[in-house]
Each structure stands twice: as structure tokens, then as C-alpha cells.
Design a protein around this motif. Structure first.
Motif, PDB file in Angstrom:
ATOM      1  N   TYR A  34       0.855  -1.198   0.000  1.00  0.00           N
ATOM      2  CA  TYR A  34       0.000   0.000   0.000  1.00  0.00           C
ATOM      3  C   TYR A  34       0.895   1.254   0.000  1.00  0.00           C
ATOM      4  CZ  TYR A  34      -4.459  -2.221   1.524  1.00  0.00           C
ATOM      5  OH  TYR A  34      -5.616  -2.942   1.621  1.00  0.00           O
ATOM      6  N   ARG A  50      -2.486 -11.068  -1.986  1.00  0.00           N
ATOM      7  CA  ARG A  50      -3.806 -11.047  -1.363  1.00  0.00           C
ATOM      8  C   ARG A  50      -4.375 -12.474  -1.227  1.00  0.00           C
ATOM      9  NH1 ARG A  50      -9.183 -10.219  -1.480  1.00  0.00           N
ATOM     10  NH2 ARG A  50      -9.950  -8.396  -0.355  1.00  0.00           N
ATOM     11  N   HIS A  53      -2.542 -14.383   1.386  1.00  0.00           N
ATOM     12  CA  HIS A  53      -2.945 -13.966   2.739  1.00  0.00           C
ATOM     13  C   HIS A  53      -4.312 -14.545   3.105  1.00  0.00           C
ATOM     14  CE1 HIS A  53      -3.864 -11.505   6.185  1.00  0.00           C
ATOM     15  NE2 HIS A  53      -4.819 -10.866   5.551  1.00  0.00           N
ATOM     16  N   MET A 332     -12.178  -8.370   8.219  1.00  0.00           N
ATOM     17  CA  MET A 332     -11.053  -8.664   9.130  1.00  0.00           C
ATOM     18  C   MET A 332     -11.501  -8.554  10.586  1.00  0.00           C
ATOM     19  SD  MET A 332      -7.296  -7.943   7.802  1.00  0.00           S
ATOM     20  CE  MET A 332      -7.131  -6.657   6.624  1.00  0.00           C
TER      21      MET A 332
END
Ligand code: HEM
Length: 451
Positions: A34, A50, A53, A332
Motif C-alpha cells: 500500500y 492477497r 494472505h 477482518m
């Protein structure tokens, strides 16, 4: 120390913990991109990191829940597992599939859809693993135990629905669905939502199991409230997906009902954990300090996520939050704050039962770091979401790159607190992994300890 039956269940848990640690490393690397978009982009671009993860952390949730169930049945329920051999085959099958998934991501061989991005043929052995689990579970339980407490129902239905919805998630391979965008999108979200609902059955079942065992009160698993919670969860699993698909044209009442059910489910879970906490005698809390702390933390996160979900599911608000980091805060917030904390309570319950002298104060420090970091991490995601939404709907002519650079410090803080979560969980899991390796001597798994 007690004799452990079915050591392979502990292997499931150890592998789950490794997937969690690895998953967080991929999360931190994604967060770094990021801020520094060029960082290791040539080897692992964001669109590989991604899935690395997300698949790793989903593997953590599923492997840990499954390992816990395999452990609890014969160890604290004095049941004899139908087949230790099937359990071993299940474990090694999932291990090989896990390695194959990593390999496919590393070589850029995608082909699946959101959350299950590996090549579709890998789903066949995964389904076979769930079949083995189902056979072992039902053969162990049916006819052996009367009047099942609610957690046995939750685990049993979780296994069946997981198998069904994982198959459903691949219906898009059928040409008729593949060529119809609306149908394909609706089915993908339906299956995805129910997939999460199925693992929630396994995880929430574990939470109720722990509440009953820690308190030493079996009525927790048999009272009306628990069964109401179960049926609500089941309805949510089957129909709750509807509130995920605001952009798909469905009748509004379907969404409102689905939304109402999922919110009520959380209110009841919050209430059950809260009542349980209030009713526990002080000495029981001290005796089960770590699992107790984690279950209380899960309760706080049910509450925080409930407020967030209540707000962003209002269509007028959802319009502005859709596609921003507010949705990521929700996923999350729930997978870390609720699922991960319940599962850590389960792991610590198992470990402290077998090794009561584990370093409590060290793990408690990790718990504090994890707690504080998670709250700040979550707030950063919300702040990044608000910033993006403001850019999307309330400004004109500001390029994306400028908005991103204005959010720079939010991303730096996000990365910092994400690293805090990693450190907190490392401090918690390292003593657990060490205990597992030394206490259970996993080098030579010997299922013959089975009575
Ligand atoms: C227990 C630990 C964790 C779990 C269960 C978890 C879970 C998830 C899930 C489910 C998503 C998908 C979100 C969505 O599609 O809406 C996600 C995305 C992500 N996570 Fe995590 N996560 C964890 C830890 C971390 C940590 C420590 C970091 C470090 C910074 C991190 C960084 C990210 C990033 C950057 C994304 C991608 C967001 C985007 O698409 O822009 N995660 N995580």
C-alpha cells in the motif's frame, strides 16, 4: 499430563497455527505494498499476495476448528473415534492440497474466484477430505450419545453444509451459469456467504462447547436459548447471503429478512457470552484464565462488529461504503476479532489442560499487544474507508494517486498496527507451538495411544 488420544488432531492445530503466522506475514507484505507499490512487485505482486494472505488465514480458521473437534470428541467426551486412519488420511490430504494451493499461487496459476482463487480441480480432493471428516464424525457420534447438546448439532451440520456450499461455489463452471453474469454473481455470493456461515457453525459450536466445559455446566449446550441460536444460525447460513448482494437485483424484502436474521444471531451470541461471563465464579475464571480472557475478547468484538454491520447495512449508508476499506474492516474485524479469538481460546484450553504450567504471564502480554493493536488496526481501516468514500462521492477531479498519497499516514499506521497484531499473536502462539512439539512429540505420531 493426560494421555492424548488422536495426536493427529494436535497436528491439525499446529498446522493451523503455522498457517496463521504465515498468513499474517503475507498480510504485512500486502500492507507494505500500500505504501511502497514497487516493493517485491516482480516476485509477489499484490494480486498474488492477497490470495496468499486470505487463503492462509481461512486455512487457519478451518484447520483449527476441525482439529479442535477431532480432539474434543475422544479426549474430553471419552468417545472412541470411529477411525484414526481416516483422520490421518484427512490431515495429510489437506496438507498436500495446501502446498499445491501455495504452489499454484506462486506460479500465477489462478482460475478460481474470490476467496477460492486456486485452480478449480483442487476442490475435488478438498471435498473428499470433508467427506472423510463427515464419515468419521457421524460414525463416531450416531447411536453413541443420546440427546445431543447443541454444539454436536452445530459441528455436524457445519460439516454437511460446508461440503454442500463448497460444491455450490463451483457451479459457475457450468456454461449456462458462466454465461449469465447476474446468475453467476448471485450464486458466487450466495455460496461464499454460506461457506462463511458453515465455518461459523464449527467455530460458534466450539465457543458454546468451551463455555459449557469451562463452567462445568452442560445445560449451556442444552437450553432453549442455545437451540434458538442454532436454528437462527442455520437460517442465516442458508438465507443470510442475501444482504451481501445489494448490487444484484433481488426483491428488497429478501434482503431485509436476511439482514434481520444475521443481526439477531450476533445479538444472541453476544448475550450468551455476556451471561456466561457474569455467571462464572471467580475461581473458575482464574483456573481457566487464558481461554476465559479470549472468550471475553470475542464478546467485545461481536459487539463492535454488530454496530458496524448495523450501520453499513442500511442501504443509504451501504451505497457509500461499498467497495471501500469499511468492508475489509468488517471481514477482518470478524475473522480476527471473533473467529480467531474463539479459536485461540480453544487452543489455549487444550494446551493448559495438558500443560497447566505453560508461561501464562508471557502469553498474557501477547494478549494485551494483540488486543490494543487490533482495535487501532480496525480504526485505521475505517478511516481509510471513509477517506476513499469521500473521494469517490464528494470530490471531483482529484486523481486516485493523489487520494492515495493523502491517505499515506493512515496506511503507515495500518501497517504498524498490523505488525502489532502479528507480534501479539507470535508471543501467544510460539509457547503453544513449543509445548506442542515437546509435549506431544509429534515426530512419531502414534495413534495406538487410542484406548
Ligand atoms: C488473524 C489474522 C488475520 C485475518 C484472519 C485476516 C483476514 C483477512 C480477510 C478475510 C481479508 C479479505 C478482506 C475482504 O475481502 O473484504 C483480508 C485482507 C487483507 N488483510 Fe488481513 N487478516 C489478518 C491479519 C492481517 C494483518 C496482520 C495484516 C497486516 C497489515 C493484514 C493485511 C491485509 C490486507 C492488506 C488485505 C487486503 C485488503 C485489500 O483488498 O485492499 N491482515 N484479511
Amino acid at each position: 499430563m493426560n494421555t492424548i488420544r488422536n495426536k493427529t488432531s494436535i497436528l491439525f492445530i499446529a498446522t493451523a497455527l503455522l498457517a496463521l503466522l504465515l498468513g499474517m506475514i503475507f498480510g504485512i507484505l500486502s500492507g507494505l505494498q500500500y505504501i511502497l507499490p514497487e516493493f517485491i512487485k516482480e516476485i509477489l505482486p499484490f494480486n498474488s499476495l492477497r490470495p496468499f494472505h486470505v487463503t492462509s488465514v481461512i486455512a487457519w480458521i478451518i484447520l483449527c476448528a476441525v482439529g479442535g473437534i477431532y480432539y474434543y470428541l475422544p479426549n474430553s467426551e471419552a468417545l472412541r473415534l470411529y477411525s484414526a486412519r481416516l483422520l490421518q488420511i484427512h490431515y495429510f490430504l489437506f496438507l498436500i492440497i495446501g502446498l499445491a494451493v501455495y504452489y499454484s499461487y506462486f506460479t500465477g496459476d489462478f482460475g478460481g474466484k474470490e476467496y477460492l482463487e486456486f485452480p478449480p480441480y483442487l476442490m475435488l480432493p478438498i471435498l473428499f477430505g470433508w467427506l472423510l471428516f463427515g464419515i468419521n464424525y457421524y460414525k463416531t457420534m450416531v447411536g453413541k450419545i443420546r440427546n445431543w447438546p447443541v454444539y454436536y448439532w452445530m459441528w455436524g451440520t457445519g460439516i454437511i453444509f460446508m461440503t454442500y456450499h463448497l460444491s455450490e461455489a463451483y457451479l459457475w463452471l457450468h456454461p449456462e451459469i458462466k454465461n449469465n453474469f447476474i446468475k453467476s454473481l448471485a450464486i458466487q455470493w450466495k455460496a461464499g456467504g454460506s461457506f462463511v456461515g458453515s465455518w461459523n457453525m464449527l467455530v460458534y459450536g466450539t465457543a458454546i462447547y468451551l463455555m459449557a466445559k469451562i463452567k462445568g455446566d452442560d445445560s449451556i449446550g442444552r437450553n432453549r436459548k442455545s437451540f434458538f441460536f442454532y436454528f437462527l444460525g442455520l437460517t442465516n447460513l442458508m438465507f443470510g447471503w442475501a444482504h451481501h448482494i445489494y448490487i444484484v437485483p433481488t426483491a428488497p424484502w429478501v434482503r431485509y429478512v436476511a439482514y434481520g436474521i444475521s443481526m439477531t444471531e450476533w445479538i444472541i451470541l453476544f448475550h450468551m457470552l455476556y451471561e456466561w461471563k457474569k455467571s462464572l465464579p471467580e475461581e473458575t475464571k482464574i483456573k481457566n484464565l487464558l481461554p476465559y480472557k479470549f472468550l471475553v475478547m470475542a464478546d467485545v468484538w461481536v459487539f463492535l462488529n454488530l454496530i458496524l454491520a448495523l450501520l453499513f447495512s442500511i442501504p443509504a449508508i451501504n451505497f457509500f461504503t461499498h467497495g471501500t476499506h469499511i468492508t475489509v474492516a468488517h471481514s477482518m474485524g470478524t475473522t480476527i476479532g471473533i473467529n480467531t479469538t474463539i479459536l485461540l481460546a480453544s487452543v489455549l484450553y487444550i494446551i493448559t489442560k495438558n500443560k497447566p504450567d505453560i508461561n501464562l504471564s508471557f502469553i498474557s502480554k501477547g494478549f494485551r499487544i494483540f488486543n490494543v493493536s487490533l482495535l487501532l488496526f480496525w480504526l485505521c481501516l475505517l478511516a481509510a474507508g471513509v477517506k476513499r468514500s469521500h473521494w469517490m462521492y464528494f470530490t471531483k477531479g482529484i486523481p486516485f494517486s493523489e487520494m492515495q498519497s493523502q491517505s499515506h499516514w493512515i496506511y503507515v499506521a495500518f501497517l504498524l498496527f498490523g505488525t502489532g497484531i502479528f507480534i501479539g499473536l507470535l508471543v501467544i502462539t510460539l509457547p503453544v507451538l513449543k509445548t506442542i512439539i515437546t509435549t506431544y512429540n509429534l515426530k512419531g505420531i502414534n495413534e495406538n495411544e487410542h484406548p
